[in-house]
Write a protein that holds these residues in place. Structure first.
Motif, short mmCIF file in Angstrom:
data_model
loop_
_atom_site.label_atom_id
_atom_site.label_comp_id
_atom_site.label_asym_id
_atom_site.label_seq_id
_atom_site.Cartn_x
_atom_site.Cartn_y
_atom_site.Cartn_z
N ILE A 1 14.09 41.90 67.18
CA ILE A 1 13.03 42.16 68.17
C ILE A 1 13.65 42.45 69.53
O ILE A 1 13.21 43.38 70.24
CB ILE A 1 12.05 40.97 68.24
N ALA A 2 14.67 41.70 69.92
CA ALA A 2 15.33 41.93 71.20
C ALA A 2 16.00 43.31 71.21
O ALA A 2 15.90 44.05 72.20
CB ALA A 2 16.37 40.84 71.46
N ALA A 3 16.64 43.68 70.11
CA ALA A 3 17.28 45.01 70.03
C ALA A 3 16.24 46.11 70.10
O ALA A 3 16.45 47.14 70.75
CB ALA A 3 18.09 45.12 68.75
N ALA A 4 15.10 45.90 69.45
CA ALA A 4 14.03 46.90 69.49
C ALA A 4 13.46 47.04 70.89
O ALA A 4 13.06 48.14 71.30
CB ALA A 4 12.94 46.53 68.50
N LYS A 5 13.41 45.95 71.62
CA LYS A 5 12.93 46.00 73.00
C LYS A 5 13.89 46.79 73.88
O LYS A 5 13.47 47.57 74.74
CB LYS A 5 12.75 44.57 73.54
N LEU A 6 15.19 46.61 73.65
CA LEU A 6 16.20 47.29 74.45
C LEU A 6 16.28 48.79 74.12
O LEU A 6 16.46 49.61 75.01
CB LEU A 6 17.57 46.65 74.24
N GLU A 7 16.16 49.13 72.84
CA GLU A 7 16.29 50.53 72.42
C GLU A 7 15.28 50.86 71.32
O GLU A 7 15.61 50.94 70.14
CB GLU A 7 17.73 50.79 71.92
N PRO A 8 14.00 51.05 71.69
CA PRO A 8 12.95 51.26 70.69
C PRO A 8 13.05 52.58 69.92
O PRO A 8 12.49 52.69 68.82
CB PRO A 8 11.66 51.19 71.50
N THR A 9 13.74 53.56 70.43
CA THR A 9 13.79 54.86 69.74
C THR A 9 14.59 54.81 68.45
O THR A 9 14.39 55.65 67.57
CB THR A 9 14.40 55.93 70.66
N ILE A 10 15.47 53.82 68.30
CA ILE A 10 16.29 53.73 67.08
C ILE A 10 15.39 53.53 65.86
O ILE A 10 15.59 54.16 64.82
CB ILE A 10 17.34 52.61 67.19
N GLY A 11 14.41 52.67 65.97
CA GLY A 11 13.53 52.39 64.84
C GLY A 11 12.23 53.17 64.87
O GLY A 11 11.39 53.01 63.99
N GLY A 12 12.06 54.04 65.86
CA GLY A 12 10.83 54.81 65.97
C GLY A 12 10.78 55.94 64.97
O GLY A 12 11.79 56.35 64.39
N LYS A 13 9.58 56.43 64.76
CA LYS A 13 9.39 57.54 63.84
C LYS A 13 10.26 58.72 64.27
O LYS A 13 10.24 59.12 65.43
CB LYS A 13 7.91 57.95 63.84
N GLY A 14 11.02 59.25 63.34
CA GLY A 14 11.92 60.36 63.64
C GLY A 14 13.25 59.91 64.20
O GLY A 14 14.13 60.74 64.44
N GLY A 15 13.43 58.61 64.42
CA GLY A 15 14.69 58.08 64.95
C GLY A 15 15.76 58.05 63.88
O GLY A 15 15.54 58.42 62.73
N PRO A 16 16.94 57.57 64.25
CA PRO A 16 18.06 57.57 63.31
C PRO A 16 17.86 56.70 62.06
O PRO A 16 18.44 56.96 61.03
CB PRO A 16 19.24 57.07 64.13
N LEU A 17 17.01 55.67 62.15
CA LEU A 17 16.77 54.83 60.97
C LEU A 17 15.75 55.44 60.00
O LEU A 17 15.60 54.96 58.89
CB LEU A 17 16.29 53.44 61.39
N LYS A 18 15.02 56.47 60.45
CA LYS A 18 14.02 57.14 59.62
C LYS A 18 13.09 56.14 58.90
O LYS A 18 13.03 56.09 57.68
CB LYS A 18 14.70 58.03 58.58
N PRO A 19 12.34 55.32 59.68
CA PRO A 19 11.51 54.30 59.04
C PRO A 19 10.42 54.87 58.14
O PRO A 19 9.98 54.21 57.21
CB PRO A 19 10.90 53.55 60.23
N GLU A 20 10.00 56.11 58.40
CA GLU A 20 8.98 56.70 57.53
C GLU A 20 9.48 56.87 56.10
O GLU A 20 8.68 56.97 55.17
CB GLU A 20 8.47 58.04 58.10
N ILE A 21 10.79 56.88 55.92
CA ILE A 21 11.38 56.98 54.57
C ILE A 21 11.99 55.64 54.17
O ILE A 21 11.68 55.11 53.10
CB ILE A 21 12.46 58.08 54.53
#
Length: 149
Positions: A20-40
Motif C-alpha cells: 500500500i505504501a509503495a502504491a501510494k508513492l508510485e501508483p502508475t506501476i499498478g495502474g491500468k496499462g502500467g508495467p504490471l499490466k493488472p488487467e491481465i
C-alpha cells in the motif's frame, strides 16, 4: 517477543502495508496499462495461481470434509449475502440523514451486496490458519450465487 520475530509472524500484514505504501508513492506501476499490466496479471494469472496453489495444498479428504459442513456454509452464505447487506442498508439509512453524497451511499450499498473476492477470502483464511477448503467452497459458491441472482 522481539520486533523481528513479530514481523516474521505477521509477514502478510507487513507485506500488505508495504505494498500500500509503495502504491501510494508510485501508483502508475499498478495502474491500468502500467508495467504490471493488472488487467491481465490479476484477472487471469493471479486468481488462477491462487486457486491452483490452494488446490495443490488441499487433501481430497479435507475438501470432502469441508463440503459436509452444511451449517458452516449456510451461516457463511447468510452472513455474507443477507445479514451484511441488511446491516449496511440500515447503516446507510442513518448516513442518508447526513450531507454525504447520495452516489457514495449507492456505491456502498452496491458493494455490500457483492460476495467477497475469492482470492482474498482464500489468502486471508490461509494466512490465519483457517479452514481453507471451506473458504474456497464458500467463496466460489457465493460468487456463483451472486451471478445466478
Amino acid at each position: 517477543m522481539g520486533l523481528l520475530e513479530r514481523l516474521r509472524k505477521e509477514w502478510f500484514i507487513v507485506g500488505i502495508i508495504l505494498v500500500i505504501a509503495a502504491a501510494k508513492l508510485e501508483p502508475t506501476i499498478g495502474g491500468k496499462g502500467g508495467p504490471l499490466k493488472p488487467e491481465i496479471t490479476i484477472t487471469y494469472i493471479a486468481v488462477s495461481a491462487i486457486f491452483f496453489n490452494s488446490g495443490l495444498s488441499l487433501k481430497t479428504e479435507e475438501l470432502t470434509n469441508a463440503l459436509m459442513h452444511v451449517k458452516l456454509h449456510l451461516f457463511v452464505q447468510l452472513f455474507t449475502l443477507v445479514f451484511f447487506p441488511t446491516a449496511i442498508w440500515v447503516f446507510l439509512q442513518v448516513l442518508s440523514l447526513t450531507p454525504i453524497n447520495e452516489w457514495l451511499l449507492k456505491g456502498l450499498q452496491t458493494v455490500s451486496c457483492m460476495p467477497p473476492p475469492v482470492s482474498s477470502a482464500v489468502i486471508l483464511t490461509k494466512a490465519v490458519g483457517g479452514n481453507e477448503a471451506a473458504a474456497i467452497f464458500n467463496s466460489a459458491f457465493g460468487s456463483f450465487l451472486g451471478f445466478a441472482v
